[in-house]
Design an enzyme around this catalytic site. Structure first.
Site, PDB file in Angstrom:
ATOM      1  N   GLY A 135       0.856  -1.181   0.000  1.00 47.94           N
ATOM      2  CA  GLY A 135       0.000   0.000   0.000  1.00 47.94           C
ATOM      3  C   GLY A 135       0.890   1.227   0.000  1.00 47.94           C
TER       4      GLY A 135
ATOM      5  N   GLN B 130       3.039  10.230   1.524  1.00 44.87           N
ATOM      6  CA  GLN B 130       4.341   9.559   1.575  1.00 44.87           C
ATOM      7  C   GLN B 130       5.213   9.907   0.371  1.00 44.87           C
ATOM      8  OE1 GLN B 130       2.468   5.492   2.453  1.00 44.87           O
ATOM      9  NE2 GLN B 130       4.428   5.395   3.525  1.00 44.87           N
TER      10      GLN B 130
ATOM     11  N   CYS C  54       6.211   0.010   7.384  1.00 46.40           N
ATOM     12  CA  CYS C  54       5.886   1.237   6.670  1.00 46.40           C
ATOM     13  C   CYS C  54       7.066   1.680   5.816  1.00 46.40           C
ATOM     14  CB  CYS C  54       5.526   2.338   7.672  1.00 46.40           C
ATOM     15  SG  CYS C  54       4.926   3.839   6.880  1.00 46.40           S
ATOM     16  N   LEU C  55       6.798   2.075   4.585  1.00 54.16           N
ATOM     17  CA  LEU C  55       7.868   2.536   3.694  1.00 54.16           C
ATOM     18  C   LEU C  55       8.491   3.827   4.208  1.00 54.16           C
ATOM     19  CD1 LEU C  55       6.153   1.805   0.253  1.00 54.16           C
ATOM     20  CD2 LEU C  55       7.691   0.333   1.570  1.00 54.16           C
TER      21      LEU C  55
ATOM     22  N   HIS D  40      -4.262   1.450   7.782  1.00 53.28           N
ATOM     23  CA  HIS D  40      -2.897   1.994   7.845  1.00 53.28           C
ATOM     24  C   HIS D  40      -2.742   3.170   6.879  1.00 53.28           C
ATOM     25  CE1 HIS D  40       1.662   1.331   8.033  1.00 53.28           C
ATOM     26  NE2 HIS D  40       1.510   2.096   6.964  1.00 53.28           N
ATOM     27  N   GLU D  41      -3.286   3.028   5.657  1.00 52.89           N
ATOM     28  CA  GLU D  41      -3.135   4.090   4.652  1.00 52.89           C
ATOM     29  C   GLU D  41      -3.982   5.307   4.990  1.00 52.89           C
ATOM     30  OE1 GLU D  41      -0.440   1.563   3.051  1.00 52.89           O
ATOM     31  OE2 GLU D  41      -0.672   3.734   2.954  1.00 52.89           O
TER      32      GLU D  41
ATOM     33  N   HIS E 229      -2.320   7.496   7.346  1.00 47.94           N
ATOM     34  CA  HIS E 229      -1.341   8.396   6.710  1.00 47.94           C
ATOM     35  C   HIS E 229      -2.014   9.690   6.259  1.00 47.94           C
ATOM     36  CE1 HIS E 229       2.498   6.333   6.549  1.00 47.94           C
ATOM     37  NE2 HIS E 229       1.953   5.237   6.021  1.00 47.94           N
TER      38      HIS E 229
HETATM   39  O1  LIG Z   1       5.116  -5.225   2.424  1.00 41.15           O
HETATM   40  C1  LIG Z   1       5.393  -4.807   3.536  1.00 41.15           C
HETATM   41  C2  LIG Z   1       6.206  -3.504   3.647  1.00 41.15           C
HETATM   42  S1  LIG Z   1       5.445  -2.122   4.515  1.00 41.15           S
HETATM   43  C3  LIG Z   1       4.050  -1.709   3.551  1.00 41.15           C
HETATM   44  O2  LIG Z   1       3.819  -2.300   2.524  1.00 41.15           O
HETATM   45  C4  LIG Z   1       3.174  -0.575   4.025  1.00 41.15           C
HETATM   46  C5  LIG Z   1       1.714  -0.980   4.096  1.00 41.15           C
HETATM   47  C6  LIG Z   1       1.336  -1.937   5.167  1.00 41.15           C
HETATM   48  C7  LIG Z   1       2.105  -3.078   5.481  1.00 41.15           C
HETATM   49  C8  LIG Z   1       1.686  -3.938   6.503  1.00 41.15           C
HETATM   50  C9  LIG Z   1       0.506  -3.659   7.213  1.00 41.15           C
HETATM   51  C10 LIG Z   1      -0.241  -2.534   6.890  1.00 41.15           C
HETATM   52  C11 LIG Z   1       0.164  -1.693   5.881  1.00 41.15           C
HETATM   53  C12 LIG Z   1       3.313   0.484   2.967  1.00 41.15           C
HETATM   54  C13 LIG Z   1       3.130   1.903   3.461  1.00 41.15           C
HETATM   55  F1  LIG Z   1       4.057   2.168   4.390  1.00 41.15           F
HETATM   56  F2  LIG Z   1       3.306   2.726   2.446  1.00 41.15           F
HETATM   57  F3  LIG Z   1       1.937   2.074   4.008  1.00 41.15           F
HETATM   58  C14 LIG Z   1       4.911  -5.555   4.743  1.00 41.15           C
HETATM   59  C15 LIG Z   1       5.338  -5.202   5.996  1.00 41.15           C
HETATM   60  C16 LIG Z   1       4.869  -5.902   7.113  1.00 41.15           C
HETATM   61  C17 LIG Z   1       3.938  -6.922   6.964  1.00 41.15           C
HETATM   62  C18 LIG Z   1       3.516  -7.270   5.689  1.00 41.15           C
HETATM   63  C19 LIG Z   1       3.980  -6.575   4.583  1.00 41.15           C
HETATM   64 ZN   LIG Z   2       2.864   3.416   6.155  1.00 43.16          ZN
END
Ligand SMILES: O=C(CSC(=O)[C@H](Cc1ccccc1)CC(F)(F)F)c1ccccc1
Ligand SMILES: [Zn+2]
Length: 159
Positions: free
Chosen positions: A49, A54, A102-103, A144-145, A148
């Site tokens: 996401g 961001q 989170c990125l 989560h998004e 943000h």
């Molecule tokens: O793909 C990721 C990398 S972090 C990620 O993709 C965020 C989204 C996200 C990951 C995990 C849970 C909720 C949201 C992206 C962001 F920061 F832009 F929102 C991931 C991290 C932890 C658990 C499962 C997957």
């Molecule tokens: Zn995030």
């Protein structure tokens, strides 16, 4: 297409309340290009996401693209969904604790409590109004998004 720089924790843009997309912006080249650049940036960083703030655009646009991963092996494989001006209409009473990353907060993971399912109202890039229900990992990503868009990072919610 274009890969954008991603704001990191500590940068003010991540703490603003993002502005709604105006009616005049729907169907515009600008909005289309923003969405495709957000998707390309998310994929490049192998995220599931991303939210416009961001990539330094303080507007209420998010991308949600669940896929199976180490932490959620049975997560559904989703085509990227672009949500403009998303609003959560309903939160289930049931919540789940799950790992998030989170990125904008590299090298940190944590357990966050989220509603197990949510009902979301949002607009598509063409301005069409959609109402969808999300469960499990996709619901987690949406929450989560949308955080943000309201200047909230998952680390603010660590249990
Ligand atoms: O793909 C990721 C990398 S972090 C990620 O993709 C965020 C989204 C996200 C990951 C995990 C849970 C909720 C949201 C992206 C962001 F920061 F832009 F929102 C991931 C991290 C932890 C658990 C499962 C997957
Ligand atoms: Zn995030």
């Amino acid at each position: 297409s274009v890969i954008l720089p991603v704001a990191q924790r500590g940068e003010d843009i991540l703490r603003l309340k993002a502005a709604r997309v105006a009616d005049a912006e729907f169907n515009s080249d600008w909005l289309m290009q923003l969405a495709s650049a957000m998707i390309a940036t998310m994929l490049e960083r192998s995220g599931v996401g991303i939210a416009a703030p961001q990539v330094y655009i303080s507007k209420r646009v998010i991308i949600v693209a669940s896929r199976p991963n180490l932490r959620y092996p049975d997560a559904p494989e989703m085509d990227a969904v672009v949500m403009v001006n998303p609003e959560i209409l309903e939160f289930s009473q049931a919540t789940t604790l799950g790992e998030e990353g989170c990125l904008s907060v590299p090298n940190e993971r944590g357990q966050v409590q989220r509603a197990q399912s949510i009902k979301v109202l949002y607009h598509t890039l063409t301005g069409e109004v959609m109402e969808s229900t999300f469960e499990g990992f996709p619901a987690r990503i949406v929450q989560h998004e949308i955080d943000h868009l309201n200047g909230i990072l998952f680390v603010d919610r660590l249990s």
